[in-house]
Structures are given as structure tokens and as C-alpha cells.
Design an enzyme around this catalytic site. Structure first.
Site: not given
Lengths: 360, 482
Positions: B322-324
Site C-alpha cells: 500500500w505504501h508504494g
């Protein structure tokens, strides 16, 4: 509900009032700010950013110099920074201290004016003040001056008011009232500044001069060699679009009008490498910028400046090998330049203020 | 529009007085417009994404609530998830998956020529996508009523204080507040000002003040000694905490000025005595989202310990993703998942509660050791989080413990001496602030009640830091890229 006040609102139940803690905090901040304002000069050697560091580093170099009133004062850009003042003085048959070179990366007319405003004795006995010419000096250029940190910290009200971009002008004026922008420094810089706070002025400049020499790493990246010339984009930092900066134009006018008696302002367009010269001739955007710059310099400099324009460098004996990049000289190139200009400068020193412009 | 820009100050100076003058219904309409201006200031083209996301979940939630058929409910939920995750997947992960797939093919000896699109990642897309998905899932689960008011729902999706970097709110909190008239009193204004001030100190002074050293350390770790790498790592640990929690504080403060309470996103995470506690204190809105909508959906702890460990790791792997769109984030999430599973294994059967401050010298010593161990475990994962690629992460981790470099070699450069003092100054400041709150009240982590002049001096310190200290360069919030 009264329309005159936002506090007569269904949402805002009461008029916000400042708490005792808040008032104390604001009062303390105001006190500290006033204290700082009264010690502005003491904090001058506490630069805000790298450009500011460069300017103060140059000024500190001047302040610690033995000879502070040279006969020839060089205030060039990075292109003249490599000029060996002592050797040039020898070439003219003078003592080494009689030529002072305080050129710096990204120097502009305004920065030269600032240097002379802060150090008036630098040109009090000068016969020649020598500046080299680069178009960014007269234009609004993203890299230098208009509302940068040196400007915010050290400009006059008139200069702040003449910044071209309205947003930057308001920032400059607001910063004059409350230096919220230029009065801020990194923790690292404050740690240096606090140590210097209780030193005398000469000690402070000595200390700063040493610190700058130690911290030369900070300057890395500011004066990188110009990349090979590949169209206007690659040189736009040198030849930006011809949008005149009122700050710079005024500074040039002040440099000319403020010249001490018997002193000549020497403005030189220095030779460039052939690819750069070709680009100035063939690229429409660069050509426009260059022509506009030349016309304006010749017009503005007429009253008391001597303009030397090295346009045909090949005939003067400059080759591509005399440059480390499209605009900066090698040692040989610099020696050639000094040899070309030495007779002229010696002549000007003998017979001051010739009112002519010259194209070589 | 960044919170740490003059434009935002002007924006707020216009929005607040107008907002206070309006009636409740008009306030909501006005805030929708203001939020769209806030988001469109960055790139107006992506306003359409916000509108599409709003429309999809508005319609899907209405349809889910209107039908009694479970199959139809599922179909509508599925449609919403596909639309939301489709948008997110395309903008955020398209190139990542194409690139990873082509690497697999290359390793098999094939020579693929995959299409690579030049896609700009819309700011905050991960945040508002998760928020709208949570709403639809809650309606599907019967935990939330579908709102019929499109303006209210549009405001729930686009509410500007938390639009681009959270906290990821739930409809049960935010939508409820949007639907009711709001009141703001003197106490709320004072506490909002406090939150905004601390938020700016954390972001503008501390996080940005450390950013340049972190950049240097992670750019070429192979050229630095272990001392410089440790300074860079500690600096990043403080930078990311102050950057993100600073943003959350400003968001909560600004929202409080409008009478809307946003959830707390950070509660002094670095005082955690174990990794489970860390995740209860770090990015709370995301960790609770992952728990409620992913971990529990996967089965949580209902199918035995092994399944629980597996669910924890999968949840954290996806949380990392989700972060990247980078394997470094996947590895970061996976390592945290592994930590959590190991901690569950060690503490099986015991209830893990948030640690109160100790009251004896011995318990203090134990507590400090636990805190230091947890902090360093987290720090190791930050290497993965911050590194641009896995190669740099390996080099950095190797450099931290490499015997080839003497500790201080290539550390005593002016940059890292400066970094050391900056870190000491801000680190001490941040730690004192957090420890003070933790000691004041370990459950709510609010600062202890202080005399007015002590508070005044603390505010003055904050204001003076903002007024006199600048970062080497202005930085956008790190979490905007997610």
C-alpha cells in the site's frame, strides 16, 4: 446575526481570545525578535543558505585582507574568480596587494553594488573597478538575486520595492518588516553564529573566513562545469530570456553614478568557447537574449564606463583549448586574457575615465 | 497545496471566516468546493478521479442498502472494490507489475518488450480510496447506514484536512460529524492552535531539518562509514515520525477549528516496548483499517495460531505494498509481519496491553531495554522503507555492521558533524516531548497539565524554532507519495 463580524456565528460559540500562555509565548517571541533586530550586524556572518554563504565568504575574504583599498578591484563572476590578483599586479609592475580580486560564483550587478555598499573603502582609492559581463546579470534569472536569501537579508527598501515578480516583491517587503524568511537559519549555522556572537567584528570575520575555508564542501554543486552546449536549454542559466530585472538595472546605474572620482568602471564581455559563440549566433532564443543584453549594456554604461567586447576571440588568439568548459578559462586562457587587457588597464590607470566603448 | 506553504495559510485565512458565517448545509457545500480547490491546486485533472471514486461508492452503498439479496449486495460490493482497486492499481501499480513480470520473463531467458506508461501518481489516492472502500464495506456489513446526501458523502471523501495523507477516517466517525451541526468553543480553538503549532514544529523544523542528511546517507551508503550510516538511520527514524505525525497534527488541528474531530494517528510510537504495541501507536488509522478490513477478513486469529501468523504476515505484506510500488515496501511490510508473528508466538496466551510508565528503578531499566530493542528493530525496517531499491538497502544494512569500515571513517565530514548536532538537538526535543506525554498519561498520551507559564515557555520555544530555524531545503510531506 450581525454581518459585520465572523464571530457572530452558529458554529463559533465565542470570540477566540488569547490565553495567558499564548500571550506569554508571543511576548517572548517578540522580545527575542527585537533583540535580534538590534544585533543584525553581529548576525551577518550567519548565512541562511549556500548562496548567502558564498557572498559572506567573499566579503570575509576581503575583510581579512591586508590591503583593503586596491588600485584595481575585480568584482567578476566565476569566470574571473580564477584570475591571480598578485600575478596580474606583477604584470602591471605593481605591488601584489594593489589588485584585489573579489569575484564570486553567480556575481551580479546587485551583488557587486552590495559589496561596495557594505565595504565603501574597497573602491575609495580604486582606479579601475572591473566586472565581467554575463546576460543573467541583467535579467530576471531563477538562479540569482531577485528575492534570494542574500537579497532578502541585505537589500534596501527601494531595492525590495523594485523586484519584478509581485509575489517575490511582497515577500521581500514583508521580510523587511519581519525577517521571517531571511532571519531563519539551520541549526548548524546557529551553532556557528552563537559561538561568534560575542566576538569583535574583525574576530568574527576572521572566524567566519576560517569556517568557510573549512567548509568548502558546502559549495560543492553550486559552480558545476557547464555541460556541453546543446541548444538554448543547456545555457539558459547564462543567457536567460531577456526580461530585464529592475533591481539589476538600478544596481548597474548606481555602480556607474556612485563611482569615485578618477575611477573607471571596466565592463568586459569575455571570450567564450567556439560552440558557445556559435550558439549565441545561431540559436534564435540565445541570439535575442544576447543582442538585447549587449544593446542595453552599451546604452546604460555609456556615461562613465569602459566597455570592452571580445567578440572575435579567434583573431585575439583564443582557442577552444583555453577553456575548461564553454565559458571558464584554463590557466593559459586566463593568462592570455590578462595579457590582452593589461595594456588597456594600465592606460586607464594613467588616464582615467575614457568615455568610450570599445569592441575588439 | 501543502500545509507548509504560504498558499495554504492564505487558503485557510479565506476558508475559516467564510465557513463560520454559513449555515450547516452551506458549510458542507462550501467545504466540498474548498476541498476540491485544495486538491485541484496540485493538478486539477485528477479531480475527476476524486469525483469518480465518490460517485461509485455513493451509488454502490445505496444499492447495497436497498437490496435484500445477499448475492446482489455482494455484486455491488465487488463492483465498488473493483472500481476503487482498479483505479488505485492502474495509477500506482501498473508499471510496477509490468516491470516485475518482465523481469521474471527475462530471468526465464525470454526477451519481453512490455509497455511502460508515463503515469503520474495522484496525490493521496491510497488514502481516499481506502476511506471510500471502508464506507462501502461498512454498509455491506450493516455497520453503517448509506447516506442519501451526496454533498455530505462528497465531503466525507474529499474533506481537505485529511484528504491527501489521512488519517484514514471511518464513516461512523467523520460522516456522522459531517451530518450534524458543529460547534467550536474557546477550548477547541486553543487546543487546535496547540496541535497546529506542534505539527509545524515537527514538520518544518525537525523533519525538514534532518531531510538533507538522510538524503546524503541513502544516496551512496557505500561511500560512508558506519557512524554516518547510523546517524542517517536515526535521522530518518525521527524524520519520518515527525513528518507524518506533524502532518496528522496539523490536519487534526485545522479540522478542530471547523468543529470536526479527526482520529489520532500517532501515540508516541517510539516508547513502545514491543512491536505489537508499536503498531497500536504508529499510523493508527492505517493499522486499524488493515486489521478491520483485511486481517479479520482473512480469518484473523479464529483459525488457530498458524493461520493467525500467516494472516499477520499477509496483512503486513499488503500493508507494505500500500505504501508504494516497490519491492522495498513489500519487504518492509513482510519484515514487520514477521516481527508481529514472532511476537505473537512468544507471547501466546498473554494479553498485550500498552505499557504504563514503570515505577521502580528495575522496571525502568527493563522498560528502557525493551524500548531500545523495539526501536532498533523498527530502525532496521526503515532502511528498507527509505532505500530507493533493494540493492541500496542491502548496502546500507551491510554498512551498518560492516567491519571493513572503522566506525568514524567518512563520518567526520562537515555534513555529518552538522547532522549529529541537528539530530541531538531535535532528537532530544522530540524524545522529551513524547516521554512527557507518555509519563503524563500513558493511555491518552496527552501532555501533563502544566502551569500557564510553563505552557507559555513551551509554546514560545515552538514559535521561536519556527521563526528562527530553517531546514536546508523545503520538503513535501513524505506520505504524499503514497
Amino acid at each position: 446575526m450581525r454581518l459585520s463580524s465572523i464571530f457572530s456565528s452558529d458554529t463559533l460559540l465565542e470570540r477566540p481570545r488569547i490565553t495567558r500562555a499564548g500571550a506569554l509565548a508571543l511576548g517572548l517571541c517578540l522580545m527575542v525578535r527585537i533583540l535580534v533586530a538590534f544585533n543584525k550586524d553581529r548576525l551577518a556572518t550567519l548565512p541562511a543558505d549556500t548562496a548567502h554563504y558564498l557572498y559572506m565568504g567573499n566579503e570575509a575574504r576581503y575583510r581579512v585582507a591586508e590591503q583593503r583599498s586596491p588600485k584595481i578591484l575585480v568584482l567578476g563572476t566565476s569566470r574571473l574568480a580564477a584570475l591571480n590578483a598578485g600575478a596580474f599586479a606583477g604584470m602591471l609592475g605593481w605591488e601584489p596587494g594593489e589588485v584585489g580580486n573579489y569575484s564570486m560564483i553567480g556575481n551580479t550587478f546587485w551583488r557587486s553594488r552590495l559589496f561596495l555598499r557594505r565595504n565603501p573603502e574597497a573602491w575609495s582609492e580604486a582606479r579601475v573597478v572591473w566586472l565581467d559581463l554575463v546576460p543573467y546579470q541583467l535579467y530576471v534569472c531563477p538562479t540569482f538575486t531577485e528575492a534570494d536569501d542574500v537579497f532578502l537579508a541585505m537589500s534596501t527598501w527601494r531595492e525590495r520595492g523594485s523586484v519584478r515578480d509581485p509575489g517575490k516583491r511582497w515577500l521581500a517587503l514583508a521580510d523587511g518588516f519581519y525577517p521571517a524568511w531571511s532571519g531563519r537559519h539551520t541549526v548548524d549555522a546557529w551553532s556557528v553564529g552563537v559561538q561568534q556572537l560575542f566576538l569583535s567584528e574583525p574576530e568574527r570575520y576572521h572566524s567566519f573566513h576560517e569556517a568557510v575555508q573549512d567548509r568548502h564542501l558546502r559549495f560543492r554543486g553550486l559552480g558545476p562545469p557547464l555541460r556541453p552546449v546543446a541548444g538554448w536549454e543547456s545555457v539558459r542559466g547564462y543567457v536567460p530570456d531577456p526580461v530585464m530585472s529592475r533591481v539589476e538595472a538600478n544596481a548597474l546605474a548606481e555602480l556607474i553614478s556612485g563611482l569615485p572620482a578618477n575611477c573607471t568602471l571596466l565592463l568586459t564581455w569575455l571570450p567564450v568557447r567556439s560552440d558557445f559563440a556559435e550558439m549565441l549566433d545561431k540559436d534564435p532564443r540565445a541570439r535575442d537574449g544576447y543582442r538585447h543584453f549587449k544593446e542595453n549594456i552599451l546604452r546604460m554604461a555609456r556615461p562613465r564606463a569602459l566597455v570592452v567586447w571580445f567578440e572575435d576571440q579567434a583573431s585575439l588568439g583564443f582557442a577552444d583549448e583555453d577553456f575548461t568548459d564553454p565559458v571558464h578559462f584554463t590557466e593559459t586562457g586566463m593568462a592570455k586574457l590578462c595579457q590582452s587587457l593589461a595594456p588597456l588597464i594600465a592606460g586607464v590607470c594613467e588616464e582615467p575615465a575614457p568615455l568610450l566603448s570599445r569592441v575588439k | 497545496m501543502l500545509f507548509n506553504s504560504f498558499v495554504f495559510v492564505f487558503f485557510l485565512a479565506i476558508v475559516l471566516p467564510v465557513y463560520y458565517r454559513l449555515s450547516h448545509a452551506w458549510q458542507n457545500r462550501f467545504l466540498v468546493v474548498a476541498s476540491y480547490v485544495f486538491y485541484g491546486w496540485w493538478d486539477w485533472r485528477f479531480l475527476s478521479l476524486l469525483a469518480v471514486s465518490t460517485a461509485v461508492d455513493y451509488v454502490a452503498a445505496q444499492a447495497i442498502e436497498a437490496t435484500r439479496s445477499v448475492a446482489r449486495k455482494r455484486l455491488w460490493l465487488f463492483s465498488s472494490l473493483v472500481a476503487n482497486l482498479g483505479i488505485l492499481g492502474f495509477f500506482k501499480y501498473f508499471n510496477f507489475f509490468v516491470d516485475s513480470f518482465s523481469r521474471v520473463l527475462v530471468s526465464l531467458g525470454l526477451n519481453p518488450n512490455p509497455p511502460v506508461l508515463s503515469i503520474v501518481l495522484p496525490v493521496g489516492i491510497s488514502f481516499y480510496t481506502f476511506q471510500t472502500m471502508a464506507y462501502t464495506i461498512d454498509v455491506y456489513r450493516g455497520q453503517q447506514h448509506a447516506t442519501r446526501n451526496l454533498v455530505n458523502f462528497a465531503l466525507y471523501v474529499s474533506y481537505f484536512p485529511q484528504l491527501v495523507a489521512g488519517p484514514i477516517e471511518r464513516a461512523s466517525r467523520l460522516l456522522t460529524q459531517i451530518e450534524r451541526p458543529r460547534r467550536v468553543g474557546q477550548d477547541q480553538i486553543a487546543s487546535a492552535a496547540q496541535l497546529i503549532l506542534w505539527g509545524y514544529v515537527k514538520k518544518v523544523a525537525i523533519a525538514d531539518g534532518l531531510a538533507s542528511y538522510v538524503d546524503i546517507a541513502f544516496q551512496k551508503p557505500m561511500e560512508l562509514g558506519a557512524g554516518a550510516l547510523w546517524i542517517g538511520l536515526y535521522a530518518f527514524a525521527i524524520q519520518i515520525y515527525c513528518d507524518f505525525s506533524g502532518y496528522s497534527d496539523i490536519a487534526r488541528g485545522v479540522s478542530r477549528l471547523m468543529g470536526v474531530e479527526l482520529m489520532e494517528n500517532f501515540r508516541q510510537p517510539y516508547v513502545s516496548a514491543n512491536i505489537t504495541e508499536f503498531w497500536r501507536r504508529w499510523h493508527i488509522s492505517l493499522s486499524t483499517w488493515l486489521r478491520d478490513y483485511l486481517y479479520i477478513s482473512l480469518g484473523g486469529n479464529r483459525k488457530g495460531p498458524m493461520a493467525q501468523y500467516q494472516n499477520l504476515i499477509v496483512t503486513m505484506l499488503l500493508g507494505g505494498l500500500w505504501h508504494g510500488a516497490n519491492w522495498t515496501f513489500v519487504a518492509w511490510g513482510g519484515l514487520h509481519g514477521l516481527y508481529l508473528a514472532l511476537h505473537k508466538l512468544i507471547t501466546r496466551g498473554r494479553k498485550i496491553s500498552e505499557t504504563p510508565p514503570p515505577n521502580t528503578l528495575r522496571s525502568w531499566s527493563v522498560q528502557i531495554v525493551k524500548m531500545l530493542v523495539t526501536f532498533h528493530l523498527v530502525c532496521v525496517t526503515w532502511v528498507l522503507f527509505r532505500s530507493p531499491n533493494m540493492e541500496t538497502a542491502y548496502l546500507y544494512l551491510g554498512g551498518l555492521i560492516s567491519p571493513l569500515f572503522p566506525f568514524f571513517e567518512r563520518t567526520t565530514t562537515p555534513e555529518f558533524i552538522g547532522a549529529f548536532w541537528t539530530l541531538l538537538f531535535y532528537g532530544a526535543f522530540a524524545i522529551m516531548l513524547d516521554l512527557g506525554c507518555w509519563l503524563g498519561n500513558h493511555e491518552t498520551c496527552t501532555p501533563p497539565r502544566m502551569r500557564w507559564w510553563v505552557r507559555g515557555a513551551a509554546y514560545a520555544t515552538g514559535l521561536l524554532i519556527l521563526s528562527f530555524v530553517r531546514a536546508p531545503s523545503g520538503e513535501a510531506f513524505i506520505y504524499f507519495q503514497f
